[in-house]
Scaffold this active site. Structure first.
Site, PDB file in Angstrom:
ATOM      1  CB  CYS A   1      -3.494   5.594   3.211  1.00 39.16           C
ATOM      2  SG  CYS A   1      -3.585   3.937   2.556  1.00 39.16           S
TER       3      CYS A   1
ATOM      4  CB  CYS B   1      -3.768   1.579   3.991  1.00 38.60           C
ATOM      5  SG  CYS B   1      -2.625   2.584   3.053  1.00 38.60           S
TER       6      CYS B   1
ATOM      7  NE  ARG C   1       8.972  -1.964  -1.093  1.00 38.83           N
ATOM      8  CZ  ARG C   1       8.295  -2.745  -1.913  1.00 38.83           C
ATOM      9  NH1 ARG C   1       8.266  -2.502  -3.218  1.00 38.83           N
ATOM     10  NH2 ARG C   1       7.635  -3.791  -1.456  1.00 38.83           N
TER      11      ARG C   1
ATOM     12  CB  CYS D   1      -0.919  -0.011   1.225  1.00 41.00           C
ATOM     13  SG  CYS D   1      -0.056   0.242   2.786  1.00 41.00           S
TER      14      CYS D   1
ATOM     15  CB  CYS E   1       3.766  -0.914   2.151  1.00 42.20           C
ATOM     16  SG  CYS E   1       2.538  -1.758   3.166  1.00 42.20           S
TER      17      CYS E   1
END
Length: 175
Positions: A108, A134, A51, A44, A47
């Site tokens: 999100c 999300c 990352r 998502c 994420c």
């Protein structure tokens, strides 16, 4: 106590220490890609931001691995701190979204909000495109989901940074 502070302070001058930071953060990035492509867990937007923060740690350590001097260590420390702190805050926000009392109001973005000069999701969509939801939290390990683990991982990276940096200051060493 002075000896421990000095030892930790000296640790920051060794290229091998920065290589450990580089290797662990890169291993987490490889694991993320395995989760995405090997296990089919689509990342998502939160994420992807986490990352990106982890890549900040990778690059901060790589700078010092390539050229280890006071200036590059200062850049490495700064990047490490910012990336670990930002990653923790994003992971904490993601946990908040997952644990929201009313998930309808806890959402999100769909498209990453990268700066116009750094459109990572367009340049490397295989790594930075957000295709997941999300609220999806199917992966669990020890009763915690990915966002909770990332919160712990970023907190650990920041704690190690704080300890090493404080020891450098207490040992009165330039970076």
């Amino acid at each position: 106590m002075r000896g421990i502070i000095h030892s930790i302070s000296q640790w920051a001058e060794h290229k091998s220490s920065w290589l450990v930071l580089f290797a662990t953060s890169l291993a987490l990035e490889i694991a993320a890609l395995y989760f995405q492509y090997g296990m089919g867990l689509k990342p998502c937007i939160m994420c992807i931001y986490q990352r990106t923060a982890m890549y900040g740690i990778v690059l901060s350590a790589l700078i010092v691995v390539i050229k280890n001097n006071g200036f590059t260590r200062m850049l490495g420390f700064a990047g490490w701190a910012v990336a670990a702190g930002w990653g923790f805050l994003i992971a904490k926000e993601h946990v908040g979204i997952l644990n929201a009392a009313n998930p309808f109001f806890a959402s999100c973005e769909i498209v990453p909000n990268f700066p116009s000069w750094l459109q990572l999701h367009e340049w490397l969509p295989a790594v930075f495109a957000a295709e997941g939801d999300c609220l999806e939290d199917s992966w669990q390990f020890l009763s915690m989901g990915m966002a909770e683990w990332m919160q712990i991982i970023f907190a650990a990276y920041f704690a190690v940074f704080a300890i090493v940096f404080a020891c450098r200051l207490l040992d009165k060493k330039p970076f």
